[in-house]
Design a protein around this motif. Structure first.
Motif, PDB file in Angstrom:
ATOM      1  N   LEU A   1      50.514  15.699 -30.017  1.00 33.38           N
ATOM      2  CA  LEU A   1      49.364  15.910 -30.902  1.00 33.38           C
ATOM      3  C   LEU A   1      49.401  17.322 -31.473  1.00 33.38           C
ATOM      4  CD1 LEU A   1      46.966  14.253 -28.385  1.00 33.38           C
ATOM      5  CD2 LEU A   1      47.445  13.337 -30.653  1.00 33.38           C
ATOM      6  N   SER A   2      49.526  17.435 -32.780  1.00 36.55           N
ATOM      7  CA  SER A   2      49.578  18.759 -33.398  1.00 36.55           C
ATOM      8  C   SER A   2      48.282  19.525 -33.177  1.00 36.55           C
ATOM      9  CB  SER A   2      49.886  18.639 -34.896  1.00 36.55           C
ATOM     10  OG  SER A   2      48.901  17.872 -35.551  1.00 36.55           O
ATOM     11  N   SER A   3      47.171  18.813 -33.105  1.00 36.64           N
ATOM     12  CA  SER A   3      45.884  19.482 -32.902  1.00 36.64           C
ATOM     13  C   SER A   3      45.747  20.075 -31.497  1.00 36.64           C
ATOM     14  CB  SER A   3      44.727  18.510 -33.162  1.00 36.64           C
ATOM     15  OG  SER A   3      44.785  17.426 -32.260  1.00 36.64           O
ATOM     16  N   LEU A   4      46.651  19.713 -30.621  1.00 34.11           N
ATOM     17  CA  LEU A   4      46.669  20.280 -29.263  1.00 34.11           C
ATOM     18  C   LEU A   4      47.864  21.221 -29.087  1.00 34.11           C
ATOM     19  CD1 LEU A   4      45.684  17.141 -27.157  1.00 34.11           C
ATOM     20  CD2 LEU A   4      44.223  19.067 -27.829  1.00 34.11           C
ATOM     21  N   GLY A   5      48.299  21.800 -30.183  1.00 38.70           N
ATOM     22  CA  GLY A   5      49.386  22.774 -30.116  1.00 38.70           C
ATOM     23  C   GLY A   5      50.751  22.165 -29.897  1.00 38.70           C
ATOM     24  N   GLY A   6      50.933  20.919 -30.368  1.00 40.17           N
ATOM     25  CA  GLY A   6      52.219  20.268 -30.216  1.00 40.17           C
ATOM     26  C   GLY A   6      52.472  19.786 -28.801  1.00 40.17           C
ATOM     27  N   ARG A   7      51.391  19.503 -28.079  1.00 36.03           N
ATOM     28  CA  ARG A   7      51.509  19.010 -26.702  1.00 36.03           C
ATOM     29  C   ARG A   7      51.021  17.573 -26.623  1.00 36.03           C
ATOM     30  NH1 ARG A   7      48.197  23.802 -23.885  1.00 36.03           N
ATOM     31  NH2 ARG A   7      46.924  23.266 -25.677  1.00 36.03           N
ATOM     32  N   THR A   8      51.438  16.900 -25.589  1.00 40.53           N
ATOM     33  CA  THR A   8      50.888  15.575 -25.307  1.00 40.53           C
ATOM     34  C   THR A   8      49.528  15.766 -24.649  1.00 40.53           C
ATOM     35  OG1 THR A   8      51.812  15.432 -23.089  1.00 40.53           O
ATOM     36  CG2 THR A   8      53.213  14.647 -24.905  1.00 40.53           C
ATOM     37  N   ALA A   9      48.784  14.678 -24.531  1.00 41.54           N
ATOM     38  CA  ALA A   9      47.486  14.748 -23.849  1.00 41.54           C
ATOM     39  C   ALA A   9      47.674  15.228 -22.412  1.00 41.54           C
ATOM     40  CB  ALA A   9      46.800  13.382 -23.878  1.00 41.54           C
ATOM     41  N   ASN A  10      48.660  14.692 -21.728  1.00 42.02           N
ATOM     42  CA  ASN A  10      48.909  15.110 -20.340  1.00 42.02           C
ATOM     43  C   ASN A  10      49.239  16.598 -20.253  1.00 42.02           C
ATOM     44  OD1 ASN A  10      48.444  12.541 -19.361  1.00 42.02           O
ATOM     45  ND2 ASN A  10      50.597  12.053 -19.066  1.00 42.02           N
ATOM     46  N   GLU A  11      50.086  17.069 -21.146  1.00 42.01           N
ATOM     47  CA  GLU A  11      50.449  18.485 -21.138  1.00 42.01           C
ATOM     48  C   GLU A  11      49.239  19.365 -21.422  1.00 42.01           C
ATOM     49  OE1 GLU A  11      55.082  18.123 -22.640  1.00 42.01           O
ATOM     50  OE2 GLU A  11      53.484  18.328 -24.135  1.00 42.01           O
TER      51      GLU A  11
ATOM     52  N   GLY B   1      40.184  21.190 -22.095  1.00 36.64           N
ATOM     53  CA  GLY B   1      39.117  20.315 -21.623  1.00 36.64           C
ATOM     54  C   GLY B   1      39.366  18.860 -21.985  1.00 36.64           C
ATOM     55  N   ALA B   2      38.952  17.979 -21.089  1.00 30.82           N
ATOM     56  CA  ALA B   2      39.154  16.542 -21.288  1.00 30.82           C
ATOM     57  C   ALA B   2      38.478  16.048 -22.560  1.00 30.82           C
ATOM     58  CB  ALA B   2      38.645  15.768 -20.080  1.00 30.82           C
TER      59      ALA B   2
ATOM     60  N   LEU C   1      38.939  13.781 -27.954  1.00 33.98           N
ATOM     61  CA  LEU C   1      38.640  13.795 -29.388  1.00 33.98           C
ATOM     62  C   LEU C   1      39.904  13.944 -30.229  1.00 33.98           C
ATOM     63  CD1 LEU C   1      35.328  15.852 -29.403  1.00 33.98           C
ATOM     64  CD2 LEU C   1      35.610  13.370 -29.678  1.00 33.98           C
ATOM     65  N   ALA C   2      40.872  14.684 -29.754  1.00 34.87           N
ATOM     66  CA  ALA C   2      42.149  14.813 -30.466  1.00 34.87           C
ATOM     67  C   ALA C   2      42.874  13.472 -30.517  1.00 34.87           C
ATOM     68  CB  ALA C   2      43.025  15.870 -29.795  1.00 34.87           C
ATOM     69  N   VAL C   3      42.861  12.744 -29.413  1.00 41.44           N
ATOM     70  CA  VAL C   3      43.470  11.408 -29.379  1.00 41.44           C
ATOM     71  C   VAL C   3      42.718  10.486 -30.333  1.00 41.44           C
ATOM     72  CG1 VAL C   3      43.903   9.373 -27.951  1.00 41.44           C
ATOM     73  CG2 VAL C   3      44.416  11.648 -27.053  1.00 41.44           C
ATOM     74  N   CYS C   4      41.397  10.545 -30.299  1.00 40.73           N
ATOM     75  CA  CYS C   4      40.585   9.704 -31.188  1.00 40.73           C
ATOM     76  C   CYS C   4      40.906   9.972 -32.653  1.00 40.73           C
ATOM     77  CB  CYS C   4      39.100   9.940 -30.928  1.00 40.73           C
ATOM     78  SG  CYS C   4      38.501   9.265 -29.375  1.00 40.73           S
ATOM     79  N   ASP C   5      41.029  11.240 -33.008  1.00 39.16           N
ATOM     80  CA  ASP C   5      41.363  11.586 -34.389  1.00 39.16           C
ATOM     81  C   ASP C   5      42.747  11.068 -34.766  1.00 39.16           C
ATOM     82  OD1 ASP C   5      38.938  12.874 -34.746  1.00 39.16           O
ATOM     83  OD2 ASP C   5      39.765  14.881 -34.420  1.00 39.16           O
ATOM     84  N   ALA C   6      43.710  11.252 -33.884  1.00 39.25           N
ATOM     85  CA  ALA C   6      45.090  10.849 -34.172  1.00 39.25           C
ATOM     86  C   ALA C   6      45.233   9.342 -34.334  1.00 39.25           C
ATOM     87  CB  ALA C   6      46.023  11.343 -33.067  1.00 39.25           C
ATOM     88  N   PHE C   7      44.437   8.581 -33.569  1.00 32.24           N
ATOM     89  CA  PHE C   7      44.556   7.127 -33.606  1.00 32.24           C
ATOM     90  C   PHE C   7      43.383   6.455 -34.342  1.00 32.24           C
ATOM     91  CE2 PHE C   7      47.512   8.333 -30.367  1.00 32.24           C
ATOM     92  CZ  PHE C   7      48.534   7.421 -30.512  1.00 32.24           C
ATOM     93  N   GLU C   8      42.622   7.267 -35.070  1.00 33.40           N
ATOM     94  CA  GLU C   8      41.518   6.783 -35.904  1.00 33.40           C
ATOM     95  C   GLU C   8      40.578   5.854 -35.128  1.00 33.40           C
ATOM     96  OE1 GLU C   8      43.315   5.236 -39.488  1.00 33.40           O
ATOM     97  OE2 GLU C   8      43.972   7.230 -40.094  1.00 33.40           O
TER      98      GLU C   8
END
Length: 60
Positions: free
Chosen positions: A24-34, A41-42, A47-54
């Protein structure tokens, strides 16, 4: 709560795959787990996952 929301939205297997593999680019190029492991914060990760997957607003 993050894992429960992910499984509820994507199903258990797909949720695990997304969290492990989707960068996820919005998380600094990291995965959710990373991002979670790095202390993000969870809610921010969710919210980053929600945005990425609409994910619709009413599912967030």
């Amino acid at each position: 709560m993050f894992r429960k929301l992910m499984a509820g939205e994507f199903g258990q297997v797909r949720a695990e795959m997304i969290a492990q593999d989707h960068v996820l680019s919005s998380l600094g190029g990291r995965t959710a787990n990373e991002a979670l492991e790095a202390g993000t914060g969870a809610k921010e990760v969710w919210l980053a996952v929600c945005d990425a997957f609409e994910v619709p607003e009413n599912h967030r």
